[in-house]
Design a protein around this motif. Structure first.
Motif, PDB file in Angstrom:
ATOM      1  N   GLY A 205       2.666   6.498   6.622  1.00 59.15           N
ATOM      2  CA  GLY A 205       1.389   5.807   6.797  1.00 59.15           C
ATOM      3  C   GLY A 205       1.288   4.573   5.922  1.00 59.15           C
ATOM      4  O   GLY A 205       0.797   3.522   6.350  1.00 59.15           O
ATOM      5  N   GLU A 206       1.755   4.683   4.688  1.00 59.89           N
ATOM      6  CA  GLU A 206       1.707   3.539   3.776  1.00 59.89           C
ATOM      7  C   GLU A 206       2.703   2.464   4.204  1.00 59.89           C
ATOM      8  O   GLU A 206       2.433   1.261   4.062  1.00 59.89           O
ATOM      9  CB  GLU A 206       1.987   4.008   2.352  1.00 59.89           C
ATOM     10  N   ALA A 207       3.849   2.893   4.754  1.00 57.00           N
ATOM     11  CA  ALA A 207       4.813   1.919   5.278  1.00 57.00           C
ATOM     12  C   ALA A 207       4.193   1.117   6.417  1.00 57.00           C
ATOM     13  O   ALA A 207       4.385  -0.107   6.522  1.00 57.00           O
ATOM     14  CB  ALA A 207       6.070   2.629   5.753  1.00 57.00           C
ATOM     15  N   LEU A 208       3.428   1.803   7.268  1.00 54.80           N
ATOM     16  CA  LEU A 208       2.739   1.111   8.362  1.00 54.80           C
ATOM     17  C   LEU A 208       1.687   0.132   7.831  1.00 54.80           C
ATOM     18  O   LEU A 208       1.514  -0.971   8.373  1.00 54.80           O
ATOM     19  CB  LEU A 208       2.079   2.122   9.303  1.00 54.80           C
ATOM     20  N   LYS A 209       0.992   0.526   6.775  1.00 51.17           N
ATOM     21  CA  LYS A 209      -0.013  -0.371   6.193  1.00 51.17           C
ATOM     22  C   LYS A 209       0.633  -1.603   5.568  1.00 51.17           C
ATOM     23  O   LYS A 209       0.081  -2.710   5.617  1.00 51.17           O
ATOM     24  CB  LYS A 209      -0.847   0.385   5.153  1.00 51.17           C
ATOM     25  N   ILE A 210       1.811  -1.418   4.973  1.00 45.96           N
ATOM     26  CA  ILE A 210       2.564  -2.559   4.430  1.00 45.96           C
ATOM     27  C   ILE A 210       2.929  -3.507   5.570  1.00 45.96           C
ATOM     28  O   ILE A 210       2.777  -4.727   5.468  1.00 45.96           O
ATOM     29  CB  ILE A 210       3.828  -2.077   3.694  1.00 45.96           C
ATOM     30  N   GLN A 339       4.388  -5.407  -3.396  1.00 46.04           N
ATOM     31  CA  GLN A 339       4.305  -4.183  -2.597  1.00 46.04           C
ATOM     32  C   GLN A 339       3.813  -3.015  -3.450  1.00 46.04           C
ATOM     33  O   GLN A 339       2.961  -2.226  -3.004  1.00 46.04           O
ATOM     34  CB  GLN A 339       5.681  -3.835  -2.010  1.00 46.04           C
ATOM     35  N   ASN A 340       4.320  -2.903  -4.659  1.00 43.79           N
ATOM     36  CA  ASN A 340       3.894  -1.815  -5.554  1.00 43.79           C
ATOM     37  C   ASN A 340       2.410  -1.920  -5.867  1.00 43.79           C
ATOM     38  O   ASN A 340       1.687  -0.910  -5.882  1.00 43.79           O
ATOM     39  CB  ASN A 340       4.711  -1.840  -6.850  1.00 43.79           C
ATOM     40  N   ASP A 341       1.924  -3.150  -6.135  1.00 44.76           N
ATOM     41  CA  ASP A 341       0.493  -3.355  -6.410  1.00 44.76           C
ATOM     42  C   ASP A 341      -0.350  -2.973  -5.200  1.00 44.76           C
ATOM     43  O   ASP A 341      -1.414  -2.357  -5.338  1.00 44.76           O
ATOM     44  CB  ASP A 341       0.230  -4.822  -6.779  1.00 44.76           C
ATOM     45  N   PHE A 342       0.142  -3.329  -4.011  1.00 47.15           N
ATOM     46  CA  PHE A 342      -0.596  -3.036  -2.783  1.00 47.15           C
ATOM     47  C   PHE A 342      -0.691  -1.532  -2.543  1.00 47.15           C
ATOM     48  O   PHE A 342      -1.757  -0.994  -2.227  1.00 47.15           O
ATOM     49  CB  PHE A 342       0.098  -3.723  -1.595  1.00 47.15           C
ATOM     50  N   VAL A 343       0.429  -0.829  -2.707  1.00 47.64           N
ATOM     51  CA  VAL A 343       0.447   0.624  -2.497  1.00 47.64           C
ATOM     52  C   VAL A 343      -0.413   1.329  -3.544  1.00 47.64           C
ATOM     53  O   VAL A 343      -1.138   2.286  -3.233  1.00 47.64           O
ATOM     54  CB  VAL A 343       1.896   1.154  -2.520  1.00 47.64           C
ATOM     55  N   THR A 344      -0.346   0.860  -4.785  1.00 44.32           N
ATOM     56  CA  THR A 344      -1.177   1.452  -5.855  1.00 44.32           C
ATOM     57  C   THR A 344      -2.654   1.309  -5.508  1.00 44.32           C
ATOM     58  O   THR A 344      -3.445   2.256  -5.666  1.00 44.32           O
ATOM     59  CB  THR A 344      -0.890   0.765  -7.209  1.00 44.32           C
ATOM     60  N   ALA A 345      -3.033   0.127  -5.026  1.00 48.57           N
ATOM     61  CA  ALA A 345      -4.428  -0.107  -4.631  1.00 48.57           C
ATOM     62  C   ALA A 345      -4.833   0.798  -3.472  1.00 48.57           C
ATOM     63  O   ALA A 345      -5.962   1.307  -3.426  1.00 48.57           O
ATOM     64  CB  ALA A 345      -4.622  -1.573  -4.257  1.00 48.57           C
ATOM     65  N   LEU A 346      -3.890   1.023  -2.540  1.00 45.19           N
ATOM     66  CA  LEU A 346      -4.177   1.922  -1.417  1.00 45.19           C
ATOM     67  C   LEU A 346      -4.434   3.344  -1.894  1.00 45.19           C
ATOM     68  O   LEU A 346      -5.360   4.027  -1.413  1.00 45.19           O
ATOM     69  CB  LEU A 346      -2.996   1.922  -0.433  1.00 45.19           C
ATOM     70  N   LYS A 347      -3.618   3.783  -2.835  1.00 41.06           N
ATOM     71  CA  LYS A 347      -3.776   5.155  -3.341  1.00 41.06           C
ATOM     72  C   LYS A 347      -5.091   5.314  -4.108  1.00 41.06           C
ATOM     73  O   LYS A 347      -5.719   6.374  -4.078  1.00 41.06           O
ATOM     74  CB  LYS A 347      -2.592   5.524  -4.234  1.00 41.06           C
ATOM     75  N   LEU A 348      -5.516   4.237  -4.812  1.00 39.81           N
ATOM     76  CA  LEU A 348      -6.779   4.282  -5.557  1.00 39.81           C
ATOM     77  C   LEU A 348      -7.991   4.101  -4.646  1.00 39.81           C
ATOM     78  O   LEU A 348      -9.125   4.341  -5.069  1.00 39.81           O
ATOM     79  CB  LEU A 348      -6.782   3.192  -6.642  1.00 39.81           C
ATOM     80  N   LYS A 349      -7.739   3.627  -3.424  1.00 39.50           N
ATOM     81  CA  LYS A 349      -8.804   3.375  -2.443  1.00 39.50           C
ATOM     82  C   LYS A 349      -9.839   2.391  -2.975  1.00 39.50           C
ATOM     83  O   LYS A 349     -11.041   2.526  -2.740  1.00 39.50           O
ATOM     84  CB  LYS A 349      -9.474   4.691  -2.020  1.00 39.50           C
ATOM     85  N   ASP A 350      -9.343   1.412  -3.728  1.00 33.76           N
ATOM     86  CA  ASP A 350     -10.198   0.362  -4.285  1.00 33.76           C
ATOM     87  C   ASP A 350     -10.159  -0.835  -3.327  1.00 33.76           C
ATOM     88  O   ASP A 350      -9.157  -1.547  -3.246  1.00 33.76           O
ATOM     89  CB  ASP A 350      -9.687  -0.039  -5.676  1.00 33.76           C
ATOM     90  N   PHE A 351     -11.262  -1.061  -2.616  1.00 36.18           N
ATOM     91  CA  PHE A 351     -11.280  -2.076  -1.561  1.00 36.18           C
ATOM     92  C   PHE A 351     -10.955  -3.463  -2.101  1.00 36.18           C
ATOM     93  O   PHE A 351     -10.135  -4.191  -1.526  1.00 36.18           O
ATOM     94  CB  PHE A 351     -12.644  -2.091  -0.869  1.00 36.18           C
ATOM     95  N   ASN A 352     -11.596  -3.866  -3.181  1.00 33.81           N
ATOM     96  CA  ASN A 352     -11.375  -5.196  -3.748  1.00 33.81           C
ATOM     97  C   ASN A 352      -9.923  -5.366  -4.202  1.00 33.81           C
ATOM     98  O   ASN A 352      -9.298  -6.409  -3.987  1.00 33.81           O
ATOM     99  CB  ASN A 352     -12.315  -5.453  -4.923  1.00 33.81           C
ATOM    100  N   ALA A 353      -9.384  -4.313  -4.831  1.00 32.21           N
ATOM    101  CA  ALA A 353      -7.989  -4.367  -5.288  1.00 32.21           C
ATOM    102  C   ALA A 353      -7.038  -4.437  -4.100  1.00 32.21           C
ATOM    103  O   ALA A 353      -6.021  -5.154  -4.147  1.00 32.21           O
ATOM    104  CB  ALA A 353      -7.673  -3.141  -6.144  1.00 32.21           C
ATOM    105  N   ILE A 354      -7.364  -3.714  -3.022  1.00 31.16           N
ATOM    106  CA  ILE A 354      -6.520  -3.739  -1.816  1.00 31.16           C
ATOM    107  C   ILE A 354      -6.483  -5.145  -1.228  1.00 31.16           C
ATOM    108  O   ILE A 354      -5.412  -5.666  -0.888  1.00 31.16           O
ATOM    109  CB  ILE A 354      -7.036  -2.730  -0.766  1.00 31.16           C
ATOM    110  N   GLU A 355      -7.672  -5.772  -1.128  1.00 33.67           N
ATOM    111  CA  GLU A 355      -7.744  -7.108  -0.539  1.00 33.67           C
ATOM    112  C   GLU A 355      -6.997  -8.132  -1.386  1.00 33.67           C
ATOM    113  O   GLU A 355      -6.297  -8.999  -0.860  1.00 33.67           O
ATOM    114  CB  GLU A 355      -9.217  -7.526  -0.363  1.00 33.67           C
TER     115      GLU A 355
END
Length: 567
Positions: A205-210, A339-355
């Motif tokens: 799922g995270e690979a798809l989001k990347i 990529q690591n920052d993006f996945v970390t933000a996804l796991k934290l579910k932090d919208f601003n960090a994800i964007e």
């Protein structure tokens, strides 16, 4: 390549060729050699899929997805609709008339010259395509493995000729089942290997989001721009007409389902293809997207074509290219961090960090694209004859540089099996059309079963040699899978229109259709050359144009023949 890879590769190819010859020895009747005997629906379905799924599919499609994402799948949206029309209209008529080729029906409906013209149009476009289906894997494998290009062309061509000439349609149908099995096993292995090679904390799922963050998962495009190659509308219209023409009038496909022992078996075979073709193409594109994700975490070359790298590094511009490679190496590190920052933000579910992470990720990948474009320009400056479009080299580079021993041999067997399956169908159809629609019909006289089979074998052999010669002089085009579809689109719409006139416009006669077909073919070629529209639209354009012209010519002819009204 390791010894194990050679064993897997050669063992697979020799088994397919040997099995095809063994199972079809003694195929000396017209029914066995041309129609393939009494074939069951699942064999028809797999054979139809294998005919369309050439080596180009497995070389170019993952590279297409790597660069442009999943949008190419829209190309196939019209296919299920085309299968329904063919099942309801084409197949019952072909079986009722008991024809060996699609073009026999046109003589019954119109005249001999219309049958001959459409047969010649088929021979031209499918003869070119047969050469390209041999050339496609050869040029890629020769560039990557250092094998001689012409030797590869000859080897692939000879392997196909052996069992196609020996067993005809029956051999093609039988071997394509084994080839489809090898193809799908190899692609599944590649997919699961990629997933297993991603960092342990990256789920599917995270690979798809990347991939989605980099616009690789945009499947639907509702843009009405006819210059845009792959949109929902071009797929549902241009793709529909292309599929209708290809599966309904192209002898390489018609011969697959004419081998069905009944109308129902033929229809079920095409329904099978209509149901599974889009998921198969979707999966192959998904493999390409996962290769993109893989290279987000692993080093990739600045340019995937080794011949291009060799050319630039031996030129006066080698220093400039080295600077670009250094920049690319730095971008690889930045990309992995992004990529690591993006996945970390996804796991934290932090919208601003994800964007914010997504913005950084897109920025790094845009810089990489710019760097790759600069490399292409530099390579072209160093040697204009070298292919700078590296889409077709992406997947083979991944195979050879990342897969374990044994699996490399299997994936190379996939590519060569796909080349053999498509080429076999094409040569089988080319030989049949030449023997039946041109030689037998125009020569006249009675033919025994044995004479007809020998004539078909002879013409199949001749077309095999011609295909090898075309492969030896061919040049790489923008993208190989597009090249095959462009060639088809130039001819298919016109031929499809002739068939639709035969089916649905009973008052139109042969002369009007013949003249309309010639004019239409000239206009379509001119339209392609002048780039009036995306090549997919040429199918609908050619089909509609030949119908309109034939109707106008027929009305004009009937008007001129009508006696004057006495006053």
């Amino acid at each position: 390549m390791a010894v194990l890879d050679w064993i897997v590769l050669l063992g697979t190819l020799l088994f397919i060729v040997g099995f095809g010859v063994w199972k079809t020895k003694g195929s000396n009747s017209v029914d066995d050699y041309v129609r393939g005997g009494q074939t069951k629906w699942w064999t028809i379905g797999l054979s139809v899929m294998a005919t369309q799924a050439s080596a180009i599919t497995f070389l170019s499609t993952p590279g297409q997805a790597f660069h442009d994402g999943m949008g190419f799948v829209q190309f196939y949206f019209g296919l299920p609709l085309a299968m329904i029309v063919i099942c309801l209209v084409f197949i019952p008529i072909y079986h009722k008339l008991k024809v060996y080729t699609a073009y026999e029906m046109l003589e019954t409906r119109f005249d001999l010259k219309t049958r001959t013209l459409t047969a010649i149009l088929f021979l031209v476009q499918r003869g070119l395509a047969a050469g390209i289906t041999i050339f496609a894997p050869s040029i890629i494998l020769s560039a990557v493995l250092g094998w001689d290009l012409r030797t590869l062309n000859i080897i692939i061509g000879i392997l196909v000729i052996i069992y196609t000439v020996s067993g005809g349609t029956k051999a093609v149908n039988i071997t394509q089942k084994q080839q489809m099995f090898v193809i799908m096993i190899g692609m599944f292995f590649a997919f699961f290997f990629i997933m297993g090679s991603l960092p342990a904390d990256i789920s599917f799922g995270e690979a798809l989001k990347i991939a989605g963050a980099n616009d690789k998962l945009e499947i639907l495009n509702f843009d009405f721009d006819t210059k845009n190659r792959y949109t929902f509308w071009s797929g549902i219209t241009g793709g529909f007409f292309l599929a209708l023409a290809y599966f309904g009038t192209d002898q390489s496909q018609v011969q697959r389902y004419l081998s069905g022992k009944s109308v129902r078996e033929s229809q079920l075979g095409l329904v099978f293809n209509g149901i599974f073709k889009i998921p198969m193409q979707f999966f192959i594109l998904l493999v390409g997207v996962m290769v993109f994700v893989f290279y987000q975490y692993n080093p990739s070359p600045l340019h995937f074509n080794p011949a291009a790298n060799e050319a630039i590094k031996s030129s006066d511009l080698a220093g400039d290219y080295a600077i670009l490679e250094e920049g690319h190496a730095e971008l690889v590190k930045e990309k992995r961090m992004a990529q690591n920052d993006f996945v970390t933000a996804l796991k934290l579910k932090d919208f601003n960090a994800i964007e914010q992470a997504k913005i950084n990720l897109i920025k790094v990948n845009q810089e990489e694209l710019h760097n790759r474009e600069s490399a292409r320009i530099l390579i072209n400056s160093a040697d204009p004859s070298v292919e700078t479009n590296d889409k077709d080299y992406v997947f083979i580079h991944f195979i050879l540089n990342n897969l374990p021993r044994g699996l490399i041999g299997l994936l190379l067997a996939v590519i060569l099996s796909a080349a053999m399956s498509s080429t076999a169908s094409e040569l089988n159809a080319l030989g049949t059309i030449t023997a039946l629609d041109l030689y037998k019909r125009n020569k006249g006289g009675e033919f025994t079963q044995k004479q007809f089979v020998y004539a078909t074998k002879g013409f199949t052999l001749v077309w095999g040699v011609i295909a090898i010669l075309i492969a030896c002089i061919a040049n790489l085009f923008d993208n190989l899978i597009q090249l095959v579809n462009i060639i088809g689109s130039i001819f298919y719409g016109n031929v499809l229109g002739v068939f639709l006139l035969a089916f649905f416009f009973k008052f139109v006669k042969g002369n009007a259709v013949f003249i309309a077909a010639i004019i239409t073919q000239i206009i379509v070629i001119l339209g392609w050359y002048q780039d009036w529209m995306s090549y997919l639209w040429l199918n609908a354009f050619g089909c509609c144009l030949v119908i309109v012209l034939a109707l106008l010519f027929e009305v004009l002819d009937q008007t001129l023949r009508r006696p004057p009204i006495k006053t």
